[in-house]
Design an enzyme around this catalytic site. Structure first.
Site, mmCIF file in Angstrom:
data_model
loop_
_atom_site.group_PDB
_atom_site.id
_atom_site.type_symbol
_atom_site.label_atom_id
_atom_site.label_comp_id
_atom_site.label_asym_id
_atom_site.label_seq_id
_atom_site.Cartn_x
_atom_site.Cartn_y
_atom_site.Cartn_z
ATOM 1 N N SER A 109 0.816 -1.223 0.000
ATOM 2 C CA SER A 109 0.000 0.000 0.000
ATOM 3 C C SER A 109 0.844 1.264 0.000
ATOM 4 C CB SER A 109 -0.868 -0.013 1.262
ATOM 5 O OG SER A 109 -1.491 1.231 1.460
ATOM 6 N N ASN A 110 0.251 2.337 -0.500
ATOM 7 C CA ASN A 110 0.865 3.669 -0.380
ATOM 8 C C ASN A 110 1.117 4.012 1.093
ATOM 9 O OD1 ASN A 110 -1.467 5.753 0.556
ATOM 10 N ND2 ASN A 110 -2.368 4.138 -0.699
ATOM 11 N N TYR A 134 -1.119 -0.588 10.061
ATOM 12 C CA TYR A 134 -1.443 -1.201 8.759
ATOM 13 C C TYR A 134 -0.272 -1.034 7.775
ATOM 14 C CZ TYR A 134 -3.600 -1.226 4.078
ATOM 15 O OH TYR A 134 -3.878 -1.444 2.758
ATOM 16 N N LYS A 138 2.291 -3.820 5.923
ATOM 17 C CA LYS A 138 2.536 -3.950 4.483
ATOM 18 C C LYS A 138 4.038 -4.019 4.203
ATOM 19 C CE LYS A 138 -1.642 -4.189 2.997
ATOM 20 N NZ LYS A 138 -2.102 -5.459 2.400
HETATM 21 N N1 LIG Z 1 -8.740 -0.821 -1.932
HETATM 22 C C1 LIG Z 1 -7.627 -0.147 -2.196
HETATM 23 O O1 LIG Z 1 -7.666 0.872 -2.899
HETATM 24 C C2 LIG Z 1 -6.300 -0.602 -1.632
HETATM 25 C C3 LIG Z 1 -5.215 0.283 -1.598
HETATM 26 C C4 LIG Z 1 -3.984 -0.167 -1.137
HETATM 27 C C5 LIG Z 1 -3.834 -1.484 -0.747
HETATM 28 N N2 LIG Z 1 -4.921 -2.331 -0.776
HETATM 29 C C6 LIG Z 1 -4.748 -3.718 -0.337
HETATM 30 O O2 LIG Z 1 -5.338 -4.582 -1.292
HETATM 31 C C7 LIG Z 1 -5.959 -5.683 -0.641
HETATM 32 C C8 LIG Z 1 -7.432 -5.764 -1.019
HETATM 33 O O3 LIG Z 1 -8.056 -4.534 -0.699
HETATM 34 P P1 LIG Z 1 -9.649 -4.421 -0.654
HETATM 35 O O4 LIG Z 1 -9.961 -2.977 -0.718
HETATM 36 O O5 LIG Z 1 -10.253 -5.352 -1.600
HETATM 37 O O6 LIG Z 1 -9.907 -4.889 0.845
HETATM 38 P P2 LIG Z 1 -11.203 -5.561 1.476
HETATM 39 O O7 LIG Z 1 -11.169 -5.270 2.926
HETATM 40 O O8 LIG Z 1 -12.416 -5.194 0.691
HETATM 41 O O9 LIG Z 1 -10.918 -7.107 1.227
HETATM 42 C C9 LIG Z 1 -10.013 -7.842 2.024
HETATM 43 C C10 LIG Z 1 -10.534 -9.251 2.115
HETATM 44 O O10 LIG Z 1 -9.649 -9.992 2.951
HETATM 45 C C11 LIG Z 1 -10.430 -10.902 3.696
HETATM 46 N N3 LIG Z 1 -9.747 -11.311 4.920
HETATM 47 C C12 LIG Z 1 -9.526 -10.562 6.034
HETATM 48 N N4 LIG Z 1 -8.947 -11.299 6.979
HETATM 49 C C13 LIG Z 1 -8.796 -12.534 6.455
HETATM 50 C C14 LIG Z 1 -8.269 -13.741 6.955
HETATM 51 N N5 LIG Z 1 -7.785 -13.846 8.213
HETATM 52 N N6 LIG Z 1 -8.291 -14.838 6.165
HETATM 53 C C15 LIG Z 1 -8.769 -14.758 4.900
HETATM 54 N N7 LIG Z 1 -9.293 -13.646 4.362
HETATM 55 C C16 LIG Z 1 -9.305 -12.534 5.141
HETATM 56 C C17 LIG Z 1 -11.715 -10.141 4.020
HETATM 57 O O11 LIG Z 1 -12.784 -11.036 4.311
HETATM 58 C C18 LIG Z 1 -11.931 -9.330 2.754
HETATM 59 O O12 LIG Z 1 -12.854 -9.941 1.875
HETATM 60 C C19 LIG Z 1 -5.734 -5.489 0.845
HETATM 61 O O13 LIG Z 1 -4.600 -6.229 1.235
HETATM 62 C C20 LIG Z 1 -5.440 -4.006 0.972
HETATM 63 O O14 LIG Z 1 -4.617 -3.731 2.076
HETATM 64 C C21 LIG Z 1 -6.141 -1.914 -1.185
#
Ligand SMILES: NC(=O)c1ccc[n+]([C@@H]2O[C@H](COP(=O)([O-])OP(=O)(O)OC[C@H]3O[C@@H](n4cnc5c(N)ncnc54)[C@H](O)[C@@H]3O)[C@@H](O)[C@H]2O)c1
Length: 272
Positions: A109-110, A134, A138
Protein backbone atom coordinates in the site's frame (compact mmCIF):
# COMPACT_ATOMS: atom_id res chain seq x y z
CA UNK A 1 0.03 -19.48 -16.16
CA UNK A 2 -3.38 -21.05 -15.70
CA UNK A 3 -4.11 -21.84 -12.09
CA UNK A 4 -3.94 -18.59 -10.16
CA UNK A 5 -5.16 -18.12 -6.59
CA UNK A 6 -6.87 -14.87 -5.58
CA UNK A 7 -6.93 -14.26 -1.83
CA UNK A 8 -9.29 -11.68 -0.34
CA UNK A 9 -11.80 -12.82 -2.96
CA UNK A 10 -14.82 -11.40 -1.13
CA UNK A 11 -13.29 -7.92 -0.92
CA UNK A 12 -13.63 -4.76 -2.96
CA UNK A 13 -10.66 -5.11 -5.33
CA UNK A 14 -11.35 -8.79 -5.91
CA UNK A 15 -14.89 -7.96 -6.94
CA UNK A 16 -13.42 -6.09 -9.94
CA UNK A 17 -10.72 -8.69 -10.57
CA UNK A 18 -13.21 -11.55 -10.59
CA UNK A 19 -14.73 -9.95 -13.68
CA UNK A 20 -11.43 -9.04 -15.41
CA UNK A 21 -9.18 -12.03 -14.71
CA UNK A 22 -11.02 -15.18 -15.89
CA UNK A 23 -10.29 -14.58 -19.61
CA UNK A 24 -6.60 -14.29 -18.68
CA UNK A 25 -6.37 -17.03 -16.05
CA UNK A 26 -8.99 -19.66 -16.88
CA UNK A 27 -8.44 -21.70 -13.71
CA UNK A 28 -8.80 -18.84 -11.22
CA UNK A 29 -9.29 -20.10 -7.66
CA UNK A 30 -10.85 -17.82 -5.06
CA UNK A 31 -10.28 -17.83 -1.33
CA UNK A 32 -11.36 -15.70 1.60
CA UNK A 33 -12.41 -16.13 5.21
CA UNK A 34 -15.97 -15.41 4.03
CA UNK A 35 -17.76 -16.44 0.86
CA UNK A 36 -18.27 -13.63 -1.71
CA UNK A 37 -21.93 -12.58 -1.61
CA UNK A 38 -22.28 -12.70 -5.39
CA UNK A 39 -20.39 -15.96 -6.02
CA UNK A 40 -21.24 -17.18 -9.54
CA UNK A 41 -21.91 -20.78 -10.59
CA UNK A 42 -18.65 -21.14 -12.58
CA UNK A 43 -16.40 -19.69 -9.86
CA UNK A 44 -14.24 -21.96 -7.72
CA UNK A 45 -14.17 -20.80 -4.08
CA UNK A 46 -12.38 -22.37 -1.12
CA UNK A 47 -12.97 -20.83 2.30
CA UNK A 48 -9.84 -20.37 4.42
CA UNK A 49 -8.52 -18.17 7.21
CA UNK A 50 -4.99 -17.05 6.30
CA UNK A 51 -4.06 -16.74 9.96
CA UNK A 52 -4.35 -20.55 10.12
CA UNK A 53 -1.36 -22.12 8.34
CA UNK A 54 -3.01 -25.45 7.59
CA UNK A 55 -6.03 -23.80 5.99
CA UNK A 56 -4.05 -21.67 3.57
CA UNK A 57 -1.67 -24.55 2.76
CA UNK A 58 -4.62 -26.61 1.61
CA UNK A 59 -5.74 -23.83 -0.73
CA UNK A 60 -2.29 -23.37 -2.33
CA UNK A 61 -2.03 -26.97 -3.46
CA UNK A 62 -1.55 -27.12 -7.27
CA UNK A 63 -1.44 -23.34 -7.69
CA UNK A 64 1.11 -21.68 -10.04
CA UNK A 65 0.62 -18.03 -9.09
CA UNK A 66 -0.96 -16.09 -6.23
CA UNK A 67 -2.51 -12.63 -6.12
CA UNK A 68 -2.49 -11.90 -2.40
CA UNK A 69 -5.16 -9.39 -1.42
CA UNK A 70 -6.52 -11.04 1.73
CA UNK A 71 -6.17 -9.41 5.12
CA UNK A 72 -7.00 -6.23 6.95
CA UNK A 73 -7.24 -3.39 4.42
CA UNK A 74 -6.97 -0.43 6.78
CA UNK A 75 -5.89 0.65 10.25
CA UNK A 76 -6.96 -1.57 13.13
CA UNK A 77 -5.91 -2.58 16.64
CA UNK A 78 -2.58 -4.38 16.78
CA UNK A 79 -4.14 -7.80 17.46
CA UNK A 80 -6.18 -7.59 14.24
CA UNK A 81 -3.20 -6.46 12.14
CA UNK A 82 -1.02 -9.14 13.74
CA UNK A 83 -3.36 -11.99 12.85
CA UNK A 84 -4.50 -10.97 9.38
CA UNK A 85 -1.46 -9.16 7.95
CA UNK A 86 1.59 -10.42 9.84
CA UNK A 87 0.78 -14.04 10.71
CA UNK A 88 -1.49 -14.31 7.66
CA UNK A 89 1.08 -12.99 5.22
CA UNK A 90 3.79 -15.24 6.63
CA UNK A 91 1.48 -18.25 6.31
CA UNK A 92 0.73 -17.29 2.71
CA UNK A 93 4.39 -17.13 1.66
CA UNK A 94 5.21 -20.32 3.55
CA UNK A 95 2.31 -22.11 1.90
CA UNK A 96 3.47 -20.79 -1.48
CA UNK A 97 6.99 -22.12 -0.89
CA UNK A 98 5.76 -25.54 0.20
CA UNK A 99 3.41 -25.80 -2.78
CA UNK A 100 6.09 -24.79 -5.32
CA UNK A 101 4.22 -21.65 -6.39
CA UNK A 102 6.20 -19.78 -9.07
CA UNK A 103 4.94 -16.21 -8.64
CA UNK A 104 3.29 -14.09 -5.92
CA UNK A 105 1.85 -10.61 -6.40
CA UNK A 106 1.36 -8.97 -3.02
CA UNK A 107 -0.99 -6.01 -2.49
CA UNK A 108 1.03 -3.62 -0.37
CA UNK A 109 0.00 0.00 0.00
CA UNK A 110 0.86 3.67 -0.38
CA UNK A 111 0.55 3.68 3.43
CA UNK A 112 3.93 1.91 3.64
CA UNK A 113 5.40 5.31 2.73
CA UNK A 114 2.55 7.61 3.79
CA UNK A 115 4.67 10.02 5.86
CA UNK A 116 6.28 11.69 2.85
CA UNK A 117 5.06 15.23 2.20
CA UNK A 118 2.85 15.78 -0.80
CA UNK A 119 5.46 18.20 -2.12
CA UNK A 120 7.90 15.33 -2.78
CA UNK A 121 8.02 12.69 -5.49
CA UNK A 122 9.21 9.34 -4.22
CA UNK A 123 10.49 6.26 -5.98
CA UNK A 124 10.46 2.70 -4.69
CA UNK A 125 13.88 2.99 -3.07
CA UNK A 126 13.09 5.61 -0.46
CA UNK A 127 13.28 4.77 3.23
CA UNK A 128 10.09 3.33 4.66
CA UNK A 129 7.80 5.85 6.35
CA UNK A 130 4.66 3.89 7.25
CA UNK A 131 1.76 5.98 8.51
CA UNK A 132 -0.06 3.30 10.54
CA UNK A 133 0.20 -0.18 12.03
CA UNK A 134 -1.44 -1.20 8.76
CA UNK A 135 1.39 0.44 6.77
CA UNK A 136 3.98 -1.32 8.93
CA UNK A 137 2.31 -4.65 8.21
CA UNK A 138 2.54 -3.95 4.48
CA UNK A 139 6.28 -3.34 4.82
CA UNK A 140 6.53 -6.66 6.62
CA UNK A 141 4.86 -8.27 3.61
CA UNK A 142 7.29 -6.50 1.24
CA UNK A 143 10.17 -7.82 3.35
CA UNK A 144 8.78 -11.34 3.30
CA UNK A 145 8.41 -11.06 -0.46
CA UNK A 146 12.07 -10.13 -0.89
CA UNK A 147 13.18 -12.96 1.37
CA UNK A 148 11.08 -15.61 -0.41
CA UNK A 149 12.25 -14.28 -3.77
CA UNK A 150 15.99 -14.33 -3.08
CA UNK A 151 16.07 -17.33 -0.72
CA UNK A 152 13.48 -19.60 -2.34
CA UNK A 153 13.29 -18.44 -5.95
CA UNK A 154 9.64 -17.36 -5.97
CA UNK A 155 9.14 -14.40 -8.33
CA UNK A 156 7.55 -11.74 -6.11
CA UNK A 157 6.00 -8.39 -6.97
CA UNK A 158 4.90 -5.95 -4.29
CA UNK A 159 2.33 -3.49 -5.64
CA UNK A 160 2.09 -0.34 -3.53
CA UNK A 161 -1.48 0.30 -4.47
CA UNK A 162 -2.83 3.84 -4.23
CA UNK A 163 -6.61 3.60 -4.38
CA UNK A 164 -8.55 1.30 -6.67
CA UNK A 165 -11.81 2.48 -8.16
CA UNK A 166 -13.73 3.30 -11.29
CA UNK A 167 -12.89 6.97 -10.70
CA UNK A 168 -10.87 9.04 -8.21
CA UNK A 169 -13.07 9.97 -5.27
CA UNK A 170 -11.35 13.07 -3.88
CA UNK A 171 -8.39 15.41 -4.39
CA UNK A 172 -5.90 13.13 -2.63
CA UNK A 173 -6.93 10.28 -4.83
CA UNK A 174 -6.23 12.30 -7.99
CA UNK A 175 -2.60 11.55 -7.09
CA UNK A 176 -2.95 7.87 -6.15
CA UNK A 177 -5.91 6.48 -8.09
CA UNK A 178 -5.74 3.30 -10.16
CA UNK A 179 -8.41 1.95 -12.45
CA UNK A 180 -8.95 -1.83 -12.04
CA UNK A 181 -7.97 -2.45 -15.68
CA UNK A 182 -4.58 -0.82 -15.08
CA UNK A 183 -4.14 -2.89 -11.93
CA UNK A 184 -4.65 -6.02 -14.04
CA UNK A 185 -1.77 -4.89 -16.26
CA UNK A 186 0.54 -4.67 -13.23
CA UNK A 187 -0.64 -8.02 -11.88
CA UNK A 188 0.09 -9.61 -15.25
CA UNK A 189 3.62 -8.21 -15.24
CA UNK A 190 4.09 -9.73 -11.78
CA UNK A 191 2.75 -13.14 -12.76
CA UNK A 192 4.06 -13.42 -16.30
CA UNK A 193 7.12 -11.30 -17.04
CA UNK A 194 10.07 -13.65 -17.69
CA UNK A 195 13.04 -13.42 -15.35
CA UNK A 196 11.31 -11.45 -12.62
CA UNK A 197 12.89 -11.92 -9.17
CA UNK A 198 11.61 -9.21 -6.81
CA UNK A 199 9.98 -5.94 -7.82
CA UNK A 200 8.22 -3.10 -6.04
CA UNK A 201 5.91 -0.94 -8.15
CA UNK A 202 3.33 1.73 -7.43
CA UNK A 203 -0.21 0.73 -8.24
CA UNK A 204 -1.37 3.96 -9.86
CA UNK A 205 -2.84 4.95 -13.20
CA UNK A 206 -1.43 7.69 -15.44
CA UNK A 207 -1.95 10.48 -12.89
CA UNK A 208 -0.57 13.91 -13.70
CA UNK A 209 -0.61 14.75 -9.94
CA UNK A 210 1.17 11.52 -8.92
CA UNK A 211 3.57 11.63 -5.97
CA UNK A 212 5.41 8.56 -7.21
CA UNK A 213 8.20 7.87 -9.65
CA UNK A 214 6.90 4.66 -11.20
CA UNK A 215 9.60 4.37 -13.85
CA UNK A 216 10.53 0.85 -12.78
CA UNK A 217 6.99 -0.33 -13.61
CA UNK A 218 7.24 1.39 -17.00
CA UNK A 219 10.57 -0.29 -17.67
CA UNK A 220 8.89 -3.61 -16.99
CA UNK A 221 6.21 -2.82 -19.58
CA UNK A 222 3.48 -0.98 -17.68
CA UNK A 223 1.47 1.40 -19.87
CA UNK A 224 -1.41 2.78 -17.82
CA UNK A 225 -4.45 3.62 -19.91
CA UNK A 226 -6.42 5.79 -17.48
CA UNK A 227 -5.79 9.36 -16.31
CA UNK A 228 -7.11 10.84 -13.08
CA UNK A 229 -6.80 14.32 -14.56
CA UNK A 230 -9.87 13.65 -16.70
CA UNK A 231 -11.89 13.78 -13.44
CA UNK A 232 -9.99 16.61 -11.77
CA UNK A 233 -12.41 19.48 -12.32
CA UNK A 234 -15.38 17.53 -10.88
CA UNK A 235 -13.37 16.14 -7.98
CA UNK A 236 -11.90 19.53 -7.00
CA UNK A 237 -15.26 21.30 -7.09
CA UNK A 238 -16.80 18.62 -4.84
CA UNK A 239 -13.98 18.68 -2.24
CA UNK A 240 -14.98 20.08 1.19
CA UNK A 241 -12.73 23.03 2.02
CA UNK A 242 -12.48 22.73 5.81
CA UNK A 243 -12.23 20.39 8.76
CA UNK A 244 -9.12 18.41 7.94
CA UNK A 245 -6.23 17.71 10.27
CA UNK A 246 -3.11 19.55 8.99
CA UNK A 247 -1.11 16.30 8.99
CA UNK A 248 -3.77 14.67 6.81
CA UNK A 249 -3.43 17.53 4.34
CA UNK A 250 0.35 17.72 4.40
CA UNK A 251 1.36 14.08 4.05
CA UNK A 252 0.69 11.67 1.21
CA UNK A 253 -0.99 9.14 3.52
CA UNK A 254 -3.83 11.56 4.31
CA UNK A 255 -6.11 10.66 7.23
CA UNK A 256 -4.00 7.59 8.02
CA UNK A 257 -1.27 10.03 9.09
CA UNK A 258 -3.64 12.06 11.26
CA UNK A 259 -5.23 9.15 13.11
CA UNK A 260 -3.85 8.84 16.69
CA UNK A 261 -1.41 11.69 15.87
CA UNK A 262 0.32 13.13 18.96
CA UNK A 263 3.40 14.89 17.52
CA UNK A 264 3.60 18.69 17.31
CA UNK A 265 2.70 19.15 13.64
CA UNK A 266 4.25 22.63 13.04
CA UNK A 267 7.63 21.53 14.38
CA UNK A 268 7.47 18.20 12.52
CA UNK A 269 6.73 20.05 9.32
CA UNK A 270 9.80 22.25 9.85
CA UNK A 271 11.99 19.17 10.38
CA UNK A 272 10.75 17.00 7.49
N1 LIG B 1 -8.74 -0.82 -1.93
C1 LIG B 1 -7.63 -0.15 -2.20
O1 LIG B 1 -7.67 0.87 -2.90
C2 LIG B 1 -6.30 -0.60 -1.63
C3 LIG B 1 -5.21 0.28 -1.60
C4 LIG B 1 -3.98 -0.17 -1.14
C5 LIG B 1 -3.83 -1.48 -0.75
N2 LIG B 1 -4.92 -2.33 -0.78
C6 LIG B 1 -4.75 -3.72 -0.34
O2 LIG B 1 -5.34 -4.58 -1.29
C7 LIG B 1 -5.96 -5.68 -0.64
C8 LIG B 1 -7.43 -5.76 -1.02
O3 LIG B 1 -8.06 -4.53 -0.70
P1 LIG B 1 -9.65 -4.42 -0.65
O4 LIG B 1 -9.96 -2.98 -0.72
O5 LIG B 1 -10.25 -5.35 -1.60
O6 LIG B 1 -9.91 -4.89 0.84
P2 LIG B 1 -11.20 -5.56 1.48
O7 LIG B 1 -11.17 -5.27 2.93
O8 LIG B 1 -12.42 -5.19 0.69
O9 LIG B 1 -10.92 -7.11 1.23
C9 LIG B 1 -10.01 -7.84 2.02
C10 LIG B 1 -10.53 -9.25 2.12
O10 LIG B 1 -9.65 -9.99 2.95
C11 LIG B 1 -10.43 -10.90 3.70
N3 LIG B 1 -9.75 -11.31 4.92
C12 LIG B 1 -9.53 -10.56 6.03
N4 LIG B 1 -8.95 -11.30 6.98
C13 LIG B 1 -8.80 -12.53 6.45
C14 LIG B 1 -8.27 -13.74 6.96
N5 LIG B 1 -7.79 -13.85 8.21
N6 LIG B 1 -8.29 -14.84 6.17
C15 LIG B 1 -8.77 -14.76 4.90
N7 LIG B 1 -9.29 -13.65 4.36
C16 LIG B 1 -9.30 -12.53 5.14
C17 LIG B 1 -11.72 -10.14 4.02
O11 LIG B 1 -12.78 -11.04 4.31
C18 LIG B 1 -11.93 -9.33 2.75
O12 LIG B 1 -12.85 -9.94 1.88
C19 LIG B 1 -5.73 -5.49 0.84
O13 LIG B 1 -4.60 -6.23 1.23
C20 LIG B 1 -5.44 -4.01 0.97
O14 LIG B 1 -4.62 -3.73 2.08
C21 LIG B 1 -6.14 -1.91 -1.19
Amino acid sequence: MKRVLLTGAAGGIATWLRKLLPPVYPELVLTDIREPKDLQAGERFIQADISKADEIERVCDGVEGIIHLGGRSGEAPWETILEANIVGCYNLFEAARKAGVKRVVFATSNHAVGFYPRTTTIGTEVLARPDSRYGVSKLFGEGLGAMYAYKHGIGVTALRIGNVGDRPLDVRRLSIWIKPEDLVQLIRIGLERPGLVYEVMYGISDNQRSWYDNSRAETLGYKPQWRSEDYAADVISAEPSEGKHPAAEYYQGGTFCAEEYTADFPSMKMKS
